[in-house]
Design a protein around this motif. Sequence first.
Motif, PDB file in Angstrom:
ATOM      1  N   GLU A  32      -7.389   5.798   4.869  1.00 45.45           N
ATOM      2  CA  GLU A  32      -8.838   5.693   5.057  1.00 45.45           C
ATOM      3  C   GLU A  32      -9.493   4.695   4.108  1.00 45.45           C
ATOM      4  OE1 GLU A  32     -10.520   9.556   4.772  1.00 45.45           O
ATOM      5  OE2 GLU A  32      -9.342  10.391   6.427  1.00 45.45           O
ATOM      6  N   ILE A  33      -8.714   3.968   3.324  1.00 43.85           N
ATOM      7  CA  ILE A  33      -9.288   2.982   2.405  1.00 43.85           C
ATOM      8  C   ILE A  33      -9.811   1.802   3.205  1.00 43.85           C
ATOM      9  CG2 ILE A  33      -8.825   1.417   0.490  1.00 43.85           C
ATOM     10  CD1 ILE A  33      -6.627   3.286  -0.396  1.00 43.85           C
ATOM     11  N   THR A  49      -3.704  -0.394  -9.351  1.00 43.46           N
ATOM     12  CA  THR A  49      -3.017   0.887  -9.507  1.00 43.46           C
ATOM     13  C   THR A  49      -4.069   1.945  -9.803  1.00 43.46           C
ATOM     14  OG1 THR A  49      -1.059  -0.198 -10.441  1.00 43.46           O
ATOM     15  CG2 THR A  49      -1.235   2.179 -10.732  1.00 43.46           C
ATOM     16  N   ILE A  50      -4.029   3.051  -9.065  1.00 45.10           N
ATOM     17  CA  ILE A  50      -5.008   4.117  -9.228  1.00 45.10           C
ATOM     18  C   ILE A  50      -4.305   5.457  -9.013  1.00 45.10           C
ATOM     19  CG2 ILE A  50      -5.695   3.993  -6.796  1.00 45.10           C
ATOM     20  CD1 ILE A  50      -8.542   4.650  -7.670  1.00 45.10           C
ATOM     21  N   GLU A  51      -4.730   6.467  -9.752  1.00 46.14           N
ATOM     22  CA  GLU A  51      -4.123   7.789  -9.574  1.00 46.14           C
ATOM     23  C   GLU A  51      -4.354   8.261  -8.141  1.00 46.14           C
ATOM     24  OE1 GLU A  51      -4.041  12.266 -11.597  1.00 46.14           O
ATOM     25  OE2 GLU A  51      -5.464  10.754 -12.306  1.00 46.14           O
ATOM     26  N   ILE A 104      -7.991   9.142  -4.827  1.00 43.28           N
ATOM     27  CA  ILE A 104      -8.284   8.369  -3.627  1.00 43.28           C
ATOM     28  C   ILE A 104      -7.987   9.144  -2.350  1.00 43.28           C
ATOM     29  CG2 ILE A 104      -6.058   7.224  -3.324  1.00 43.28           C
ATOM     30  CD1 ILE A 104      -9.479   5.513  -3.076  1.00 43.28           C
ATOM     31  N   GLY A 105      -7.023  10.085  -2.399  1.00 41.22           N
ATOM     32  CA  GLY A 105      -6.715  10.883  -1.219  1.00 41.22           C
ATOM     33  C   GLY A 105      -5.927  10.110  -0.186  1.00 41.22           C
ATOM     34  N   LYS A 139       0.878  -1.179   0.000  1.00 43.52           N
ATOM     35  CA  LYS A 139       0.000   0.000   0.000  1.00 43.52           C
ATOM     36  C   LYS A 139       0.907   1.218   0.000  1.00 43.52           C
ATOM     37  CE  LYS A 139      -4.120   1.584   2.557  1.00 43.52           C
ATOM     38  NZ  LYS A 139      -4.893   1.371   3.806  1.00 43.52           N
ATOM     39  N   THR A 140       1.343   1.607  -1.208  1.00 38.97           N
ATOM     40  CA  THR A 140       2.348   2.666  -1.328  1.00 38.97           C
ATOM     41  C   THR A 140       1.945   3.669  -2.396  1.00 38.97           C
ATOM     42  OG1 THR A 140       3.611   1.360  -2.941  1.00 38.97           O
ATOM     43  CG2 THR A 140       4.215   1.136  -0.620  1.00 38.97           C
ATOM     44  N   VAL A 141       2.477   4.869  -2.269  1.00 39.35           N
ATOM     45  CA  VAL A 141       2.319   5.930  -3.271  1.00 39.35           C
ATOM     46  C   VAL A 141       3.676   6.139  -3.927  1.00 39.35           C
ATOM     47  CG1 VAL A 141       1.752   8.349  -3.678  1.00 39.35           C
ATOM     48  CG2 VAL A 141       0.454   7.026  -1.972  1.00 39.35           C
TER      49      VAL A 141
END
Length: 264
Positions: free
Chosen positions: A175-176, A164-166, A170-171, A123-125
């Motif tokens: 909080e997912i 993969t999502i921009e 999602i912010g 779970k990374t950006v």
Amino acid sequence: MTAKCPSVGEQEKLVEWLNLNAKASGPIYMQLAERMRAAILSGHFDSTSPLPPERELSALIGVSRTTVRKSIDVLVAEGLLDQRHGSGTYVIPRVEQRLWGLRSFSQEIRARGMNPSSVVLEKTVAQPASEEMLALGLGSEARVLRYNRLRLADDVPMAIERVTIEHSLIGDIAEIGDSLYETLAQRGRPPVRALQRISADTVSPRDAELLSVRPDSAVLVLERRSYTADGTVLEFTRSTYRADRYDFIVELTMQENGVDLVRV
């Protein structure tokens, strides 16, 4: 739970389903395994009740207990049957997902009366890789969320989902919730349609360990691109499903001018 003696009607059905062809070639236990496999995949056996004991099956079918045992061993190795000590032999339940309508894994599993859960693997950006930029239509300056999970149904590993999502869509990733689609809907960006491609593959050693299957097992690979109402590409997902537990169903109807695919 112990196996109950099948009724007369159930006995007749068993004999019909497992009737062997005397003219067929090959070992009898393989013939019986083939008949049992067909009956299981056709839904003739209830996964909540054990199969009749080997002694009863051998008497009904007219083969030795050794033959019955070897047939069951074949189907246990294939992941179709589960032998539980002191309880009996059970058909392993399969999940059928009909390819019409857009639902998340959690929604699909709950609809079948099971409890979905997840183990987060990543779970990374980060900056997008070239494949991610192409799939999502992003530039190199964008940031993406990589959200990889092991998906379970009633605590049984079913799939590995790599999303993969921009990141801007999602912010706060903290909080997912368990369902990504429900989280996106709460953000006002629900997916409204998707394109999917399904292919067959052999599981990788790492995925085999996560899915609790043999390293040489077959898997179903699903690639999905989902879109928002304004046509924005919302997600790129590649999921690996256990082929021994998951089926994708497509319904076809015949039209006057040929075959029309009505549910995809």
